[in-house]
Design a protein around this motif. Structure first.
Motif, short mmCIF file in Angstrom:
data_model
loop_
_atom_site.label_atom_id
_atom_site.label_comp_id
_atom_site.label_asym_id
_atom_site.label_seq_id
_atom_site.Cartn_x
_atom_site.Cartn_y
_atom_site.Cartn_z
N PHE A 161 -12.16 -3.29 -1.95
CA PHE A 161 -11.56 -2.03 -1.75
C PHE A 161 -11.53 -1.17 -3.48
O PHE A 161 -11.50 0.16 -3.02
CB PHE A 161 -10.05 -2.72 -1.89
CG PHE A 161 -9.29 -3.38 -1.37
CD1 PHE A 161 -9.74 -2.96 0.34
CD2 PHE A 161 -8.56 -4.25 -1.32
CE1 PHE A 161 -8.68 -3.64 0.99
CE2 PHE A 161 -7.53 -5.20 -0.08
CZ PHE A 161 -7.53 -4.62 1.32
N GLU A 162 -12.49 -1.96 -4.44
CA GLU A 162 -12.41 -0.82 -5.42
C GLU A 162 -13.84 -0.18 -4.99
O GLU A 162 -13.39 0.91 -5.57
CB GLU A 162 -13.33 -1.77 -6.76
CG GLU A 162 -11.48 -2.17 -7.19
CD GLU A 162 -11.82 -3.49 -8.24
OE1 GLU A 162 -11.21 -4.03 -9.27
OE2 GLU A 162 -12.82 -3.93 -7.87
N ASP A 197 -5.46 -7.87 4.60
CA ASP A 197 -4.96 -6.47 4.59
C ASP A 197 -6.20 -5.41 4.81
O ASP A 197 -6.39 -4.58 5.63
CB ASP A 197 -4.36 -5.61 3.27
CG ASP A 197 -2.97 -6.64 3.08
OD1 ASP A 197 -2.02 -6.84 4.08
OD2 ASP A 197 -2.07 -6.14 1.97
N LYS A 198 -7.42 -6.28 4.09
CA LYS A 198 -8.51 -5.43 4.05
C LYS A 198 -8.99 -5.30 6.08
O LYS A 198 -9.38 -4.00 6.84
CB LYS A 198 -9.95 -6.58 3.86
CG LYS A 198 -11.27 -5.48 4.67
CD LYS A 198 -12.82 -6.68 3.29
CE LYS A 198 -13.39 -6.20 4.09
NZ LYS A 198 -14.97 -7.38 3.41
N TYR A 252 -6.41 0.62 3.41
CA TYR A 252 -6.94 1.46 3.28
C TYR A 252 -7.16 2.33 3.05
O TYR A 252 -7.61 3.54 1.94
CB TYR A 252 -7.81 0.58 2.27
CG TYR A 252 -9.18 0.01 3.03
CD1 TYR A 252 -10.51 1.09 3.25
CD2 TYR A 252 -9.61 -0.63 3.82
CE1 TYR A 252 -11.15 0.88 3.29
CE2 TYR A 252 -9.82 -1.05 4.70
CZ TYR A 252 -11.07 -0.16 4.88
OH TYR A 252 -12.36 0.05 6.20
N LYS A 253 -7.41 3.08 4.12
CA LYS A 253 -8.16 4.58 4.63
C LYS A 253 -7.15 4.68 4.22
O LYS A 253 -7.80 6.64 4.29
CB LYS A 253 -8.85 3.68 6.17
CG LYS A 253 -9.63 3.14 6.26
CD LYS A 253 -9.68 2.92 8.10
CE LYS A 253 -10.99 1.89 8.00
NZ LYS A 253 -11.22 1.54 9.39
N PRO A 287 -4.40 4.89 -0.16
CA PRO A 287 -5.15 4.59 -1.73
C PRO A 287 -4.89 4.26 -2.77
O PRO A 287 -5.27 3.48 -4.04
CB PRO A 287 -5.86 5.75 -2.61
CG PRO A 287 -4.64 6.63 -1.71
CD PRO A 287 -3.92 6.77 -0.71
N TRP A 315 0.99 -1.03 0.08
CA TRP A 315 0.33 0.25 -0.01
C TRP A 315 0.89 0.87 -0.19
O TRP A 315 1.72 1.26 1.09
CB TRP A 315 -1.11 0.39 1.26
CG TRP A 315 -1.36 -0.95 1.56
CD1 TRP A 315 -1.17 -2.31 1.85
CD2 TRP A 315 -2.91 -0.89 0.38
NE1 TRP A 315 -2.78 -3.27 2.00
CE2 TRP A 315 -3.47 -2.39 0.87
CE3 TRP A 315 -3.43 -0.27 -0.08
CZ2 TRP A 315 -4.67 -2.52 0.40
CZ3 TRP A 315 -5.29 -0.67 0.04
CH2 TRP A 315 -5.87 -2.02 0.30
N PRO A 367 -5.23 -9.37 0.37
CA PRO A 367 -5.90 -8.64 0.54
C PRO A 367 -7.34 -8.18 1.76
O PRO A 367 -7.12 -7.85 1.79
CB PRO A 367 -6.52 -8.76 -0.35
CG PRO A 367 -5.21 -9.25 -2.01
CD PRO A 367 -5.06 -9.88 -1.06
N TYR A 409 -2.93 0.21 -4.45
CA TYR A 409 -2.44 -1.07 -4.06
C TYR A 409 -1.46 -2.20 -4.73
O TYR A 409 -2.07 -1.95 -5.97
CB TYR A 409 -3.40 -1.99 -3.43
CG TYR A 409 -4.39 -3.04 -2.63
CD1 TYR A 409 -2.41 -3.33 -1.91
CD2 TYR A 409 -4.79 -3.88 -3.17
CE1 TYR A 409 -2.21 -4.44 -1.05
CE2 TYR A 409 -4.78 -4.91 -1.67
CZ TYR A 409 -3.79 -5.23 -1.03
OH TYR A 409 -3.60 -5.96 -0.27
N VAL A 440 -10.25 2.42 -3.97
CA VAL A 440 -8.61 2.33 -3.97
C VAL A 440 -8.34 1.86 -5.10
O VAL A 440 -8.99 1.58 -6.46
CB VAL A 440 -8.10 0.56 -3.12
CG1 VAL A 440 -6.87 0.09 -3.40
CG2 VAL A 440 -8.50 1.20 -1.67
N GLN A 458 -14.35 0.89 -2.19
CA GLN A 458 -13.76 2.48 -1.18
C GLN A 458 -13.01 3.50 -2.27
O GLN A 458 -12.04 4.61 -1.10
CB GLN A 458 -13.29 1.72 -0.36
CG GLN A 458 -13.42 0.60 0.28
CD GLN A 458 -14.90 1.24 1.26
OE1 GLN A 458 -15.52 2.29 1.84
NE2 GLN A 458 -15.87 0.49 1.42
#
Length: 343
Positions: A282-283, A212-213, A218-219, A222, A151, A209, A224, A287, A285
């Motif tokens: 992630f998408e 990592d989530k 991811y916050k 952004p 990340w 993933p 990855y 990312v 969100q």
């Protein structure tokens, strides 16, 4: 006379049962049980042990950092402070450089090839001999498929973009990024998010993933990146104090190894099954999922070759393990190169 002999046998069996009932393993995990895949593997090991009744081993498994900090697990096991630890061998590469050969390697083998070398290609005996110097016994007890490459708070287009970046990277992958110009640090999972949020870190890798989530990177970062060239597969270990291991009977030792074999299979299948859902999340969100440019992949590979050569030149145990793996991969590659379709 027959009755006396039978009584003697029953006494011996009773003594053996009593010994079995007295066996115990106090285990410190490097991962919280709530962590997807990585935490689930040690939970699976515990479930398998409970399902195999009659072995007499009492388990007590502690979550990450409950007894000792994650990066001190090997020292605690070696000193006999705890019976065993469940972790990633590369965490100890500062103490045992060769440990990372049994953990994950940049541009290294995938999970089936890695396991084949360990169990049938001579890798495990070398691993055991190296760890014996610290009075510990390593047992492969999990494997996961490729990790993400990390990340990043900003997009990386060329090797120049990596220079000076403060990055958390484990194992030899970190050494590779150092050669490219990044500044590498090693942190346990619980310390990473805050460091990213505060700008102490510019980037981090941790795992797949789904894992990592759970950690929320991811916050605050952004971008990855894939593929995880630094860890195409990763072995997890149950590392046991040699004295604690010797107290177990051969049958009890076999039970532990069997549970670890089952957990290894679980880690691979579970790890493969849950990644697509995490990527979709992630998408949603916002990312941005990237593939490394070919130019950068070539840069990483060149740096990785240098890192491996330097590590082998500086440590005889590393060289022994690395040369064994390379010989196995060369022989295996003759078959795998013609055995599979390109699709």
């Amino acid at each position: 006379m027959l009755r006396s002999a039978l009584a003697a046998v029953l006494i011996l069996l009773g003594a053996a049962a009593a010994d079995a009932q007295s066996a115990r393993l106090k285990i410190q995990s490097a991962y919280s049980r709530s962590m997807p895949v990585l935490g689930e593997i040690i939970g699976n090991f515990e479930s398998r042990m409970k399902a195999m009744e009659g072995h007499g081993i009492r388990l007590r498994i502690y979550d990450a950092d409950k007894l000792v900090p994650t990066l001190q697990i090997l020292d605690a096991v070696s000193a006999g402070k705890i019976d065993a630890g469940f972790a990633f061998p590369a965490y100890w590469m500062g103490k045992i450089p060769a440990a990372t050969v049994f953990a994950a390697l940049p541009f290294g083998p995938d999970a089936p090839e890695f396991l084949a070398w360990l169990h049938d290609g001579g890798g495990l005996p070398i691993w055991e001999e190296i760890y014996a110097k610290l009075d510990v016994v390593p047992i492969p007890c999990g494997v996961i498929p490729p990790e993400a490459s990390g990340w990043f708070r900003k997009e990386i287009a060329t090797s120049e973009d990596l220079k000076g970046l403060k990055v958390r990277y484990a194992g030899l992958g970190g050494k590779v990024l150092e050669k490219v110009g990044a500044s590498i640090t090693m942190l346990a999972a619980g310390d990473i998010f805050l460091s990213l949020e505060r700008g102490v870190l510019d980037a981090t890798e941790y795992s797949m993933p789904a894992v990592d989530k759970n950690l929320g990177f991811y916050k605050v970062a952004p971008h990855y990146y894939f593929p995880g060239w630094h860890q195409p597969s990763s072995i997890l270990e149950l590392v046991v104090n040699a004295e604690s291991w010797a107290k177990l009977s051969p049958a009890q030792q076999a039970t532990v190894r069997t549970a670890c074999d089952a957990s290894t299979l679980y880690g691979l299948t579970r790890g493969l099954a849950v990644q697509g859902e995490a990527l979709a999340f992630f998408e949603e969100q916002g990312v941005t999922i990237h593939r490394w440019p070919e130019e950068l992949m070539a840069t990483f590979r060149k740096a990785a070759d240098e890192v491996m050569s330097e590590a082998a030149a500086s440590d005889p145990d590393f060289a022994r393990a690395w040369n064994s793996l390379q010989a196995f991969r060369e022989e295996h590659g003759r078959w795998s190169g013609i055995a599979y379709t390109d699709e």
